[in-house]
Design a protein around this motif. Structure first.
Motif, PDB file in Angstrom:
ATOM      1  N   ALA A 124     -81.556 -45.623 -77.142  1.00 49.00           N
ATOM      2  CA  ALA A 124     -81.056 -45.143 -78.436  1.00 49.00           C
ATOM      3  C   ALA A 124     -81.885 -43.973 -78.953  1.00 49.00           C
ATOM      4  O   ALA A 124     -81.343 -43.020 -79.529  1.00 49.00           O
ATOM      5  N   ALA A 125     -83.210 -44.025 -78.754  1.00 52.26           N
ATOM      6  CA  ALA A 125     -84.083 -42.937 -79.209  1.00 52.26           C
ATOM      7  C   ALA A 125     -83.810 -41.656 -78.437  1.00 52.26           C
ATOM      8  O   ALA A 125     -83.813 -40.554 -79.010  1.00 52.26           O
ATOM      9  N   LEU A 126     -83.559 -41.776 -77.134  1.00 46.62           N
ATOM     10  CA  LEU A 126     -83.265 -40.603 -76.321  1.00 46.62           C
ATOM     11  C   LEU A 126     -81.968 -39.933 -76.775  1.00 46.62           C
ATOM     12  O   LEU A 126     -81.902 -38.703 -76.946  1.00 46.62           O
ATOM     13  N   ILE A 127     -80.932 -40.758 -77.001  1.00 46.79           N
ATOM     14  CA  ILE A 127     -79.647 -40.232 -77.465  1.00 46.79           C
ATOM     15  C   ILE A 127     -79.798 -39.597 -78.844  1.00 46.79           C
ATOM     16  O   ILE A 127     -79.285 -38.497 -79.109  1.00 46.79           O
ATOM     17  N   ALA A 128     -80.535 -40.279 -79.731  1.00 45.07           N
ATOM     18  CA  ALA A 128     -80.721 -39.770 -81.097  1.00 45.07           C
ATOM     19  C   ALA A 128     -81.505 -38.456 -81.097  1.00 45.07           C
ATOM     20  O   ALA A 128     -81.195 -37.537 -81.863  1.00 45.07           O
ATOM     21  N   LEU A 129     -82.524 -38.369 -80.247  1.00 48.86           N
ATOM     22  CA  LEU A 129     -83.350 -37.163 -80.199  1.00 48.86           C
ATOM     23  C   LEU A 129     -82.518 -35.959 -79.757  1.00 48.86           C
ATOM     24  O   LEU A 129     -82.662 -34.851 -80.309  1.00 48.86           O
ATOM     25  N   ILE A 130     -81.625 -36.165 -78.791  1.00 47.16           N
ATOM     26  CA  ILE A 130     -80.764 -35.079 -78.318  1.00 47.16           C
ATOM     27  C   ILE A 130     -79.743 -34.707 -79.393  1.00 47.16           C
ATOM     28  O   ILE A 130     -79.532 -33.529 -79.696  1.00 47.16           O
ATOM     29  N   ALA A 131     -79.112 -35.744 -79.987  1.00 46.97           N
ATOM     30  CA  ALA A 131     -78.061 -35.501 -80.982  1.00 46.97           C
ATOM     31  C   ALA A 131     -78.607 -34.881 -82.265  1.00 46.97           C
ATOM     32  O   ALA A 131     -77.942 -34.061 -82.905  1.00 46.97           O
ATOM     33  N   LEU A 132     -79.840 -35.287 -82.646  1.00 52.29           N
ATOM     34  CA  LEU A 132     -80.401 -34.829 -83.921  1.00 52.29           C
ATOM     35  C   LEU A 132     -81.320 -33.619 -83.783  1.00 52.29           C
ATOM     36  O   LEU A 132     -81.965 -33.233 -84.763  1.00 52.29           O
ATOM     37  N   ALA A 133     -81.389 -33.055 -82.596  1.00 50.16           N
ATOM     38  CA  ALA A 133     -82.296 -31.920 -82.359  1.00 50.16           C
ATOM     39  C   ALA A 133     -82.082 -30.773 -83.360  1.00 50.16           C
ATOM     40  O   ALA A 133     -83.062 -30.247 -83.916  1.00 50.16           O
ATOM     41  N   PRO A 134     -80.831 -30.376 -83.661  1.00 47.88           N
ATOM     42  CA  PRO A 134     -80.653 -29.310 -84.663  1.00 47.88           C
ATOM     43  C   PRO A 134     -81.193 -29.688 -86.040  1.00 47.88           C
ATOM     44  O   PRO A 134     -81.814 -28.855 -86.714  1.00 47.88           O
ATOM     45  N   ILE A 171     -90.271 -39.931 -80.958  1.00 45.87           N
ATOM     46  CA  ILE A 171     -91.213 -39.643 -79.858  1.00 45.87           C
ATOM     47  C   ILE A 171     -92.051 -40.885 -79.559  1.00 45.87           C
ATOM     48  O   ILE A 171     -92.282 -41.227 -78.391  1.00 45.87           O
ATOM     49  N   ASN A 172     -92.507 -41.570 -80.618  1.00 42.65           N
ATOM     50  CA  ASN A 172     -93.301 -42.787 -80.425  1.00 42.65           C
ATOM     51  C   ASN A 172     -92.489 -43.888 -79.751  1.00 42.65           C
ATOM     52  O   ASN A 172     -93.023 -44.667 -78.948  1.00 42.65           O
ATOM     53  N   ILE A 173     -91.190 -43.951 -80.066  1.00 40.58           N
ATOM     54  CA  ILE A 173     -90.335 -44.958 -79.426  1.00 40.58           C
ATOM     55  C   ILE A 173     -90.187 -44.641 -77.946  1.00 40.58           C
ATOM     56  O   ILE A 173     -90.285 -45.530 -77.088  1.00 40.58           O
ATOM     57  N   LEU A 174     -89.977 -43.381 -77.611  1.00 43.97           N
ATOM     58  CA  LEU A 174     -89.840 -42.987 -76.206  1.00 43.97           C
ATOM     59  C   LEU A 174     -91.128 -43.244 -75.424  1.00 43.97           C
ATOM     60  O   LEU A 174     -91.088 -43.512 -74.220  1.00 43.97           O
TER      61      LEU A 174
END
Length: 438
Positions: A253-263, A344-347
């Protein structure tokens, strides 16, 4: 739903007040409405529609989805402080979503009209039931007048009836065994023999008997730890299997969120840099899983010169209306967007989406000296949000931290995907209201 019945759900006392408070009537009525009404509407236009494989698959899916949604609804409603109405929509969204996603991937043909109408009717049925329950269902509990029952005086979401004699009829002139939902006793107290026989009789006759501490946990969402022996048999040891499953789900979920929320992350970082000089990210050493120290990442919400990685206990505490907080920082704190870099801490496996909040090293060491059993909260990974945060908000006083510790222990003792789902729902509400932000 009554929070008491998260412990056990006997139907005997409740059924005498209203039939719709009984589980089988609630579920049967929901199934009949959710399946029967749209099916009858289709049969009026096409009498032989019941023999269609399309409809048969849909009906089977709706039955499974409705039962699954109802089970989730009941399970979520068992946690303290959870509004009855607030769990209906997410519970049935999850139930119907899981079933019909499975049907989609199995490439089975189904009726979208039947599925959508059944979902909407399920929501309508349980919202209507909720209105009846709010009026009918009240926690009425009889108290055995021995031991440490005085702690219950602070709990106001129940009607307490003090027993004068070892008979339920003695609770009050207006209370009898039909309206009392259970008996509460301090089972560690030295009870007279006639009261022991009374408690045994209640159990044999189907009237629930609860220990004082059990009731306090059920109604307040807190676990009070006074003696180390109370952790006997691992009552505060979380499910190790769920810890591993949760870590994998957190990482994905953190990986998906990091990509989706990058902007969004880049925009917030830019706004932080434009308002005041200094880095966009704030780094601080905190105590995490199993007492390990790690570096937590947040968007900087204070003036750079007041932020310090090695802050003292006083400077590590954020006070109400703290002048060090910037204008954009107040918005980030209120919306909880300042926590997003912790993806980042979750990843890195240092944190979870949900768990006890990690404290700065200075605060954690001080709390460990001031509060017994504080270190027990490190038995699970710290989280971006948690049970204490959705109940208390931000706290700094020792007494408040002590209470937060009780919430953390409740989370650890009830460590499950159900409680995590409740915390997610309440966190979403908090992000909209800004509850507890500083």
């Amino acid at each position: 739903m009554s929070r008491i019945f998260s412990i056990s759900k006997p139907d005997t006392a409740r059924s005498r007040r209203h039939p719709l408070l009984r589980i089988r009537y609630q579920l049967a009525g929901g199934l009949l409405l959710a399946i029967g009404a749209p099916l009858l509407a289709r049969m009026m236009l096409e009498p032989r529609v019941l023999f269609s494989i399309n409809i048969q698959v849909t009906i089977t899916g709706v039955i499974i989805a409705h039962i699954l949604g109802y089970m989730i609804y009941r399970r979520l409603g068992s946690f303290p402080g959870v509004a009855n109405f607030s769990t209906i929509l997410p519970a049935f969204l999850l139930g119907y979503g899981l079933v019909f996603v499975a049907i989609f991937f199995l490439r089975l043909d189904y009726s979208r009209f039947q599925a959508a109408t059944s979902f909407l009717l399920s929501i309508l049925w349980y919202f209507s039931l909720g209105m009846i329950v709010v009026r009918q269902e009240v926690n009425r509990l009889a108290l055995v007048p021995f031991g440490a029952i005085d702690r219950l005086e602070k709990v106001d979401n129940a009607v307490w009836h003090m027993l004068q004699t070892p008979e339920l009829d003695s609770a009050s002139s207006s209370t009898n065994s039909a309206s009392v939902q259970g008996v509460v006793a301090d089972l560690r107290a030295d009870l007279p023999e006639n009261w022991q026989r009374f408690i045994t009789g209640c159990v044999l006759s189907g009237v629930p008997v609860y220990h004082v501490k059990q009731i306090l946990e059920s109604l307040t969402g807190r676990v009070e730890i006074e003696h180390l022996s109370e952790n006997t048999l691992g009552s505060l040891n979380p499910n190790q299997t769920y810890i591993k499953v949760k870590q994998a789900a957190d990482w994905l979920a953190a990986l998906i969120a990091l990509i989706a929320l990058a902007p969004l992350l880049l925009l917030v970082a830019l706004l932080v840099r434009l308002e005041t000089a200094g880095p966009a990210l704030f780094r601080q050493e905190r105590v995490g899983y199993r007492g390990r120290v790690f570096t937590v990442y947040k968007f900087r919400t204070m003036h750079h010169e007041t932020h310090s990685q090695h802050a003292s206990r006083e400077t590590a505490m954020t006070q109400k209306g703290d002048p060090r907080i910037t204008r954009i920082g107040r918005v980030l704190r209120r919306s909880r967007l300042d926590e997003l870099p912790q993806l980042i801490n979750i990843l890195r496996g240092e944190m979870s989406w949900i768990g006890p909040r990690p404290e700065a090293m200075a605060l954690s060491r001080w709390y460990e000296n001031e509060l017994a059993f504080y270190a027990y909260r490190h038995i699970v990974r710290p989280g971006i949000t948690g049970w204490a945060q959705v109940n208390q908000g931000h706290v700094t006083a020792v007494d408040d931290v002590h209470e937060k510790l009780h919430y953390d222990f409740y989370y650890i003792k009830n460590f499950s995907p159900w409680l995590d789902l409740v915390i997610v729902m309440r966190t979403m509400c908090i992000m909209l209201t800004g509850f507890g932000a500083r």
